[in-house]
Design an enzyme around this catalytic site. Structure first.
Site, PDB file in Angstrom:
ATOM      1  N   SER A 686      44.815  38.676  41.121  1.00  0.00           N
ATOM      2  CA  SER A 686      43.835  38.624  42.207  1.00  0.00           C
ATOM      3  C   SER A 686      43.122  37.284  42.324  1.00  0.00           C
ATOM      4  CB  SER A 686      42.789  39.732  42.018  1.00  0.00           C
ATOM      5  OG  SER A 686      43.404  40.994  42.053  1.00  0.00           O
ATOM      6  N   LYS A 729      35.528  45.667  44.581  1.00  0.00           N
ATOM      7  CA  LYS A 729      35.273  44.237  44.764  1.00  0.00           C
ATOM      8  C   LYS A 729      34.230  43.997  45.849  1.00  0.00           C
ATOM      9  CE  LYS A 729      39.854  42.853  43.134  1.00  0.00           C
ATOM     10  NZ  LYS A 729      41.170  42.297  43.489  1.00  0.00           N
TER      11      LYS A 729
END
Length: 787
Positions: A686, A729
């Site tokens: 990520s 997130k």
């Protein structure tokens, strides 16, 4: 000094394994030709012969090499024919003789020798030693059963110390080597000391044997006495018409076995063990083991179950009462309960294909365990919990076999027995933290427990009979899914709890946390008030977490400090705590807005990641310095994250012109990429987009916007690929005070699951390529100064 040629000679008879000592008369068999020739030769002369011991070992060596250097001179007193080829001779040993040279080998051995008779006078200390030896022999003989008194009288009549020592050498307990050593000892004092030491050892062995015999005799007598007393007690009770305890206990076990409702296999095993118990005396070690096993069998809830009355409206009310929001999770639980209700009403039952194993996955403090308790309350069933964190022994799940000392069933069966019903709600906590080592794989043992097709016949190794776990409602919890083995994860339906937004935390604090902490602090709800601003300050500056566990701790700290101040008279009730007073109770803020400070210079980008504690904001720093052209990575990065850094550097080098970066800036320079918080392991793809942004920011001297965070996997062609954990997130970005988040375009569909307040607080930009992301993330170039 007499030379060897002047010494007398005598025929010799070799005695393998036999030692003849002086002063004794005995009969010896002679069967070999050399021995017979020696006897004939002595009979024709003075009837004297040498008797020489030979080592019994190493029979492959020649006889002459096995002879001892010392023998005895003996007189043949009688010769008898005991067989066609065997004679018997009665000899009397006279004195020791040291062998010299071999004078002749055929037809019989003949040696020169030196006579070594014992002296006829001896010093007083030898006499004292003789008396000690005599006393030891008398003590030894007195403790030796079967030895006639004549033997002891004979020993007492020996006055010469040498003869006493030599006669002692005929004790049956003395070995060949001990006799041979005695034969080769010429000094009277040394010979007596060896005999004394031998008899002292024998006396110690006698004492030890007598002690062991005494202990055995005492144990046997005690056992016999107990048996006789027990039989007498039984007879007395029969006469009085009272019940026999042991027979009564057996009957009680039989009644409990019949009343337990066991399956036929378990019933047969229980009756078989009961039959063994009835044949076994209570003092036997196995008696208690069998009783413990029977206790486990009869106390398990084979047929005991709580009635399941599923009321969907009540279940919804219970879930709403215990948990705020989590609508998706609650709906899935209600769906599960509704299906169970309909199948039970319509006779469908629960089949092997029912997805009955729910797995709650989410950060700590999000309410996973309390959800299981709420499900049990909604169903009206008992709740039990088992923590799997740190379990490494498979026996913790399956139990130990009864052959082991202290064996017990596994913790699954123990919990079922403890809860007293065969259909509880059973929560397996922290299923992602199971360990594996040489003792087995507990996760593999859970495969049978959590598979509805197999757990109908779950076999604990201790019980060794099938127990039906299909009626148990298993629920598992985990922080992350990655450590869970795929085969185990396949048996569970995953429900995610990704964390709470700030308004949700405020609502939970008011409805659940504050009332509980007020009660624990001894305060009443109307006495202390926390304003929304104060709660917001606690959430933003003192907790910053996905769940609410730390938030409850901080609220508890405030309540305890208020209670302390009230108890000391420094504060009067009621009390209102505002945001300006939070620091007075909780101290300096732990969390401050970092993105603005950390990204103020070129070479730093803000990324988003998912950890076991929920979503987190991470920073990627890049630097270059003259030196060897290489890439240095720090920050405790995993292999996947290292590959992302290499891809980011390769892309910047290959597409630098398109990105507005001169690739020549990398020539002759070392590039260093660092992700702070180096003590925390980090991995995953990520951070690839943030790494490219940090490198381009460094080389273009353009800082990354401080209010922008990004996540996404990258390719060498500049594509931005989707990643997981979008909800967590975005919640982390909101907690950190960010305003813009760059996400891969293929994650756009997941925005429907994001809470409305999060979408309102963040500007989410979806990008397909790295160029699109950099256009948003990097600050514009400074305009040239006008002269």
């Amino acid at each position: 000094m007499t030379s060897d040629a002047d010494r007398p000679t005598l025929p010799a008879i070799a005695l393998p394994g036999v030692v003849v000592l002086p002063s004794m008369a005995l009969t010896l068999p002679v069967s070999d030709a050399a021995g017979a020739a020696a006897v004939d030769e002595a009979a024709r002369a003075d009837h004297l012969v040498l008797l020489v011991p030979a080592q019994p070992e190493a029979e492959d060596r020649p006889l002459q090499e096995r002879l001892l250097p010392v023998g005895v001179v003996a007189r043949i007193e009688r010769i008898s024919q005991s067989g066609p080829a065997e004679r018997g001779i009665l000899v009397r040993a006279l004195h020791r003789a040291v062998l010299g040279q071999l004078a002749r080998e055929e037809p019989s051995l003949r040696f020169t020798y030196e006579a070594r008779p014992d002296p006829q006078a001896w010093p007083p200390e030898v006499e004292q030693l003789r008396l000690r030896v005599l006393a030891a022999i008398e003590l030894f003989v007195s403790r030796q059963p079967g030895i006639p008194q004549e033997v002891l009288n004979f020993v007492r009549g020996i006055g010469h110390p040498g003869q006493l020592a030599d006669n002692a050498g005929y004790a049956p307990e003395m070995t060949f080597q001990e006799r041979a050593d005695l034969l080769q000892t010429f000094d009277l004092r040394e010979r007596l000391q060896k005999v004394l030491a031998f008899f002292q050892r024998q006396i110690q062995l006698q004492e030890l044997r007598e002690e062991i015999r005494g202990q055995v005799r005492e144990a046997v007598e005690k056992s016999q006495r107990e048996y006789i007393l027990r039989e007498q007690l039984r007879a007395i009770r029969r006469e009085l018409g009272e019940e026999d305890d042991e027979a009564g206990e057996s009957e009680r076990y039989r009644q409990r076995i019949e009343a337990a409702g066991m399956p036929e296999e378990a019933r047969r095993e229980a009756l078989r063990e009961l039959a063994r118990l009835e044949r076994m005396p209570p003092q036997a070690a196995e008696y208690g083991v069998i009783k413990t096993y029977l206790d486990w069998l009869v106390e398990l809830p084979w047929q005991r179950a709580d009635p399941e009355e599923i009321d969907i409206a009540r279940a919804r009310a219970v879930l709403d009462e215990d948990h705020y929001d989590l609508q998706e999770i609650k709906e899935r639980i209600l769906e599960h309960l509704a299906v169970r209700k309909l199948r039970a009403q319509r006779g469908g039952g629960l089949g092997a294909d029912d997805p009955v194993i729910l797995c709650f996955v989410g950060p700590p403090g999000t309410g996973k365990t309390s959800l299981g308790q709420s499900i049990a309350r909604a169903l009206g069933r008992k709740f039990t919990r088992m923590s799997l964190g740190g379990i490494r022994d498979e026996a913790e799940i399956r139990g130990h076999r009864r052959t082991y000392v202290g064996a017990l069933p596994g913790r699954i069966i123990q919990a079922i027995r403890r809860v007293g019903t065969n259909n509880p709600v059973f929560m397996l906590d922290e299923v992602d933290k199971i360990g594996t080592d040489w003792r087995g794989d507990p996760a593999a043992a859970l495969l049978e427990v959590l598979d509805p097709a197999q757990n109908r016949q779950f076999r604990d190794l201790y019980l060794d009979v099938d127990f039906d776990l299909s009626r148990v409602m298993f629920i598992t919890t985990a922080n992350v899914l990655e450590p869970i083995p795929p085969a185990l994860l396949d048996r569970m339906e995953v429900l995610r709890l990704d964390g709470y937004t700030e308004p949700e935390k405020i609502h939970i604090a008011r409805g659940f946390l504050m009332p509980r902490q007020l009660t624990q602090a001894g305060l009443r709800p109307e006495e202390v008030t926390l304003t929304d601003a104060a709660l917001r300050t606690v959430i933003r500056e003192h907790t910053r977490e996905a769940g609410v566990r730390n938030l409850e701790r901080e609220i508890g700290r405030i309540m305890r400090k208020v209670a302390t101040a009230v108890a000391e008279g420094r504060l009067a009730l009621p009390v209102t705590v505002d945001s300006s007073q939070v620091a007075d109770y909780l101290g300096v803020p732990r969390y401050l807005p970092e993105p603005t400070e950390r990204t103020g210079r070129p070479g730093v980008a803000t990324g988003l990641a998912v950890t076991p504690g929920g979503g987190e904001v991470i920073f990627v720093e890049a630097a270059r310095m003259p030196g060897e052209e290489r890439l240095t990575l720090t920050g405790h990065l995993g292999e996947v994250m290292k590959e992302s850094a290499q891809i980011a550097l390769s892309y910047v080098r290959s597409a630098g012109r398109v990105l507005g970066v001169d690739p020549a800036l990398l020539r002759g320079h070392e590039v260093h990429i660092h992700v702070p918080a180096g003590a925390t392991p980090k991995d995953g793809p990520s951070a690839g987009l943030a790494m490219v942004a940090a490198l381009v920011s460094l080389l273009s001297d353009r800082p990354v916007r401080p209010d922008v965070a990004m996540t996404g996997e990258i390719t060498l062609q500049g594509q931005v690929l989707p990643v997981g954990g979008i909800r967590q997130k975005l919640l982390a970005a909101q907690r950190a005070g960010l305003r813009t988040v760059l996400l891969p375009a293929r994650n756009a569909a997941e925005m429907r699951e994001i809470p409305e307040e999060v979408r309102a607080a963040l500007e989410v930009r979806f990008v397909r390529t790295i160029e699109e992301a950099l256009a948003v993330a990097l600050q514009p170039e400074a305009a040239p100064a006008v002269v």
